[in-house]
Design a protein around this motif. Sequence first.
Motif, PDB file in Angstrom:
ATOM      1  N   SER A  61      31.837  17.051  -2.917  1.00 59.77           N
ATOM      2  CA  SER A  61      32.642  18.256  -3.133  1.00 59.77           C
ATOM      3  C   SER A  61      34.047  18.099  -2.575  1.00 59.77           C
ATOM      4  CB  SER A  61      31.976  19.466  -2.461  1.00 59.77           C
ATOM      5  OG  SER A  61      30.683  19.676  -2.980  1.00 59.77           O
ATOM      6  N   ARG A  62      34.964  18.859  -3.144  1.00 59.75           N
ATOM      7  CA  ARG A  62      36.353  18.884  -2.667  1.00 59.75           C
ATOM      8  C   ARG A  62      36.388  19.253  -1.194  1.00 59.75           C
ATOM      9  NH1 ARG A  62      40.540  22.859  -2.318  1.00 59.75           N
ATOM     10  NH2 ARG A  62      42.615  22.042  -2.870  1.00 59.75           N
ATOM     11  N   GLY A  63      37.181  18.524  -0.412  1.00 64.75           N
ATOM     12  CA  GLY A  63      37.324  18.795   1.008  1.00 64.75           C
ATOM     13  C   GLY A  63      36.284  18.132   1.877  1.00 64.75           C
ATOM     14  N   THR A  64      35.353  17.380   1.278  1.00 69.71           N
ATOM     15  CA  THR A  64      34.299  16.706   2.035  1.00 69.71           C
ATOM     16  C   THR A  64      34.827  15.429   2.679  1.00 69.71           C
ATOM     17  OG1 THR A  64      32.533  17.533   0.607  1.00 69.71           O
ATOM     18  CG2 THR A  64      32.046  15.546   1.857  1.00 69.71           C
ATOM     19  N   LEU A  65      34.424  15.191   3.905  1.00 70.50           N
ATOM     20  CA  LEU A  65      34.725  13.925   4.565  1.00 70.50           C
ATOM     21  C   LEU A  65      33.883  12.840   3.920  1.00 70.50           C
ATOM     22  CD1 LEU A  65      36.073  12.281   6.863  1.00 70.50           C
ATOM     23  CD2 LEU A  65      34.091  12.856   8.263  1.00 70.50           C
ATOM     24  N   ASN A 153      41.497  10.703  -6.087  1.00 67.36           N
ATOM     25  CA  ASN A 153      40.540  11.768  -5.766  1.00 67.36           C
ATOM     26  C   ASN A 153      40.198  11.803  -4.284  1.00 67.36           C
ATOM     27  OD1 ASN A 153      38.844   9.524  -5.526  1.00 67.36           O
ATOM     28  ND2 ASN A 153      37.840   9.871  -7.502  1.00 67.36           N
ATOM     29  N   VAL A 154      40.861  10.949  -3.491  1.00 67.08           N
ATOM     30  CA  VAL A 154      40.638  10.872  -2.044  1.00 67.08           C
ATOM     31  C   VAL A 154      41.985  10.752  -1.346  1.00 67.08           C
ATOM     32  CG1 VAL A 154      39.706   9.433  -0.174  1.00 67.08           C
ATOM     33  CG2 VAL A 154      38.329   9.859  -2.228  1.00 67.08           C
ATOM     34  N   PHE A 167      38.868   9.742   5.275  1.00 65.91           N
ATOM     35  CA  PHE A 167      39.026   9.761   3.823  1.00 65.91           C
ATOM     36  C   PHE A 167      38.353  11.032   3.310  1.00 65.91           C
ATOM     37  CE2 PHE A 167      39.176   5.464   5.313  1.00 65.91           C
ATOM     38  CZ  PHE A 167      40.113   4.812   4.529  1.00 65.91           C
ATOM     39  N   PHE A 168      39.155  11.973   2.786  1.00 64.06           N
ATOM     40  CA  PHE A 168      38.638  13.260   2.319  1.00 64.06           C
ATOM     41  C   PHE A 168      38.765  13.364   0.800  1.00 64.06           C
ATOM     42  CE2 PHE A 168      39.144  14.329   6.743  1.00 64.06           C
ATOM     43  CZ  PHE A 168      38.151  15.277   6.982  1.00 64.06           C
ATOM     44  N   ALA A 169      37.733  13.922   0.177  1.00 63.15           N
ATOM     45  CA  ALA A 169      37.766  14.149  -1.267  1.00 63.15           C
ATOM     46  C   ALA A 169      38.732  15.286  -1.566  1.00 63.15           C
ATOM     47  CB  ALA A 169      36.372  14.494  -1.780  1.00 63.15           C
ATOM     48  N   GLN A 174      32.185  13.004  -9.102  1.00 58.53           N
ATOM     49  CA  GLN A 174      30.874  12.961  -9.740  1.00 58.53           C
ATOM     50  C   GLN A 174      30.126  11.665  -9.403  1.00 58.53           C
ATOM     51  OE1 GLN A 174      29.926  15.703 -11.211  1.00 58.53           O
ATOM     52  NE2 GLN A 174      31.980  16.611 -11.070  1.00 58.53           N
ATOM     53  N   ILE A 175      28.817  11.681  -9.605  1.00 58.70           N
ATOM     54  CA  ILE A 175      28.005  10.476  -9.422  1.00 58.70           C
ATOM     55  C   ILE A 175      28.539   9.381 -10.359  1.00 58.70           C
ATOM     56  CG2 ILE A 175      25.713   9.461  -9.712  1.00 58.70           C
ATOM     57  CD1 ILE A 175      24.507  12.157  -9.056  1.00 58.70           C
ATOM     58  N   GLY A 176      28.718   8.199  -9.826  1.00 61.08           N
ATOM     59  CA  GLY A 176      29.202   7.078 -10.625  1.00 61.08           C
ATOM     60  C   GLY A 176      30.709   6.991 -10.728  1.00 61.08           C
ATOM     61  N   GLU A 177      31.428   7.979 -10.189  1.00 58.56           N
ATOM     62  CA  GLU A 177      32.888   7.967 -10.254  1.00 58.56           C
ATOM     63  C   GLU A 177      33.449   7.117  -9.125  1.00 58.56           C
ATOM     64  OE1 GLU A 177      36.668  11.114 -10.361  1.00 58.56           O
ATOM     65  OE2 GLU A 177      34.598  11.853 -10.292  1.00 58.56           O
ATOM     66  N   GLU A 178      34.466   6.338  -9.443  1.00 54.90           N
ATOM     67  CA  GLU A 178      35.081   5.476  -8.425  1.00 54.90           C
ATOM     68  C   GLU A 178      36.027   6.281  -7.547  1.00 54.90           C
ATOM     69  OE1 GLU A 178      37.775   1.410  -7.958  1.00 54.90           O
ATOM     70  OE2 GLU A 178      36.889   1.921  -9.910  1.00 54.90           O
ATOM     71  N   LEU A 179      36.003   5.992  -6.241  1.00 51.72           N
ATOM     72  CA  LEU A 179      36.926   6.618  -5.301  1.00 51.72           C
ATOM     73  C   LEU A 179      38.284   5.938  -5.409  1.00 51.72           C
ATOM     74  CD1 LEU A 179      34.187   7.637  -4.270  1.00 51.72           C
ATOM     75  CD2 LEU A 179      35.040   7.318  -1.943  1.00 51.72           C
ATOM     76  N   SER A 180      39.349   6.706  -5.178  1.00 50.43           N
ATOM     77  CA  SER A 180      40.690   6.139  -5.262  1.00 50.43           C
ATOM     78  C   SER A 180      41.628   6.829  -4.282  1.00 50.43           C
ATOM     79  CB  SER A 180      41.249   6.265  -6.687  1.00 50.43           C
ATOM     80  OG  SER A 180      41.297   7.617  -7.094  1.00 50.43           O
ATOM     81  N   ILE A 181      42.586   6.064  -3.779  1.00 50.88           N
ATOM     82  CA  ILE A 181      43.679   6.573  -2.958  1.00 50.88           C
ATOM     83  C   ILE A 181      44.975   6.056  -3.591  1.00 50.88           C
ATOM     84  CG2 ILE A 181      42.334   6.681  -0.825  1.00 50.88           C
ATOM     85  CD1 ILE A 181      43.548   4.015   0.005  1.00 50.88           C
TER      86      ILE A 181
END
Length: 334
Positions: A61-65, A153-154, A167-169, A174-181
């Motif tokens: 979720s948005r705002g999650t560590l 998204n991070v 690193f916060f969302a 979503q499941i399977g989505e890659e994290l990015s900064i």
Amino acid sequence: MRLKFEEHGLCVAEHGRPPASGLFFSSSTPTLLETGTNESSLQNRPSTRQGFGLVATQPISRGTLVLEERPLFTSIGFASESDLVRKLRAKSQIEQDAINALCNSHPQLPLLVGIVKTNALPMGDTSAGAANPAMGVALFKLGCRINHSCTPNVNHHWHQSRGVETFFATRQIQIGEELSIYYYNPFSPRQERQGYLLNTFGSKCECETCVLPPLDAAASDVRRTAIQRAIDEIPRLTRSPEAIIKLVRQAFKNIDREGLVVGKGSLAYDAYQAAAAWKDNKNAIKWAKLSAECYLVETGDKSACYAMSRGYQAAPTSHRAYGMFGRRTVGGPE
């Protein structure tokens, strides 16, 4: 992440200051907070962009560590190749293996120098006049595996007092989505971002923003560069509070249109300062509250910037510039 390399050494010349005590750590294991998101929620997989990247194995979720890590390796000021090697040899074998497993986009350089140049994250803010200026750079076991996007998204943030990178969302992942900064200023035009990434990492960015059709890409550039102009112009408008408020409001709209979050906390804080300097208490409280809400998503509730904005929300007259220019209604958030 604008690093300077001299004679195969690492130099963070822009913010050269002696390191504070306690900034060097040997642990490579992330410290997990009460969010429920931990290392098991992430998986290192082949990336749709290039190489490998961290992918969510459960909804975030948005705002999650997403992740909190102490550095595997740090470098303060100038470090020669021999300095870097000496530091590496002082690490445990597990830590050395984790560092050597990171990507190297600079095979022409000595291995460790290439790894640092490819992966290092700043320990602080690299922008001019930053309240939390970068004192050096660091490598992280998992954080350095997060790839770049111009619309990430991070958001990552260095907590100097605790010696950790968080690193916060910044939106639902979503499941399977890659994290990015972001590796480079997201408020710069596409051509500039592409040039930096190509020169530094040897590949062009193919994020959702960089592959927009020409007309949409041009419109995106207009919005992003307008945000940067606002950031640059605000410090020169201290006696024109209405102009500051207008710039901040428009910048918020542009940030939202671009699907970004970064920058909102500091922009709202600028607006708070404008209101406080003109004794507009009502709007000063509104802007400080908005700044805290934005910083909560960008940096979490343990960051100094979040605590600062919360403090001014509770006591808007406590700012040292309060009432500096007299009394005037400057306006609040729309």
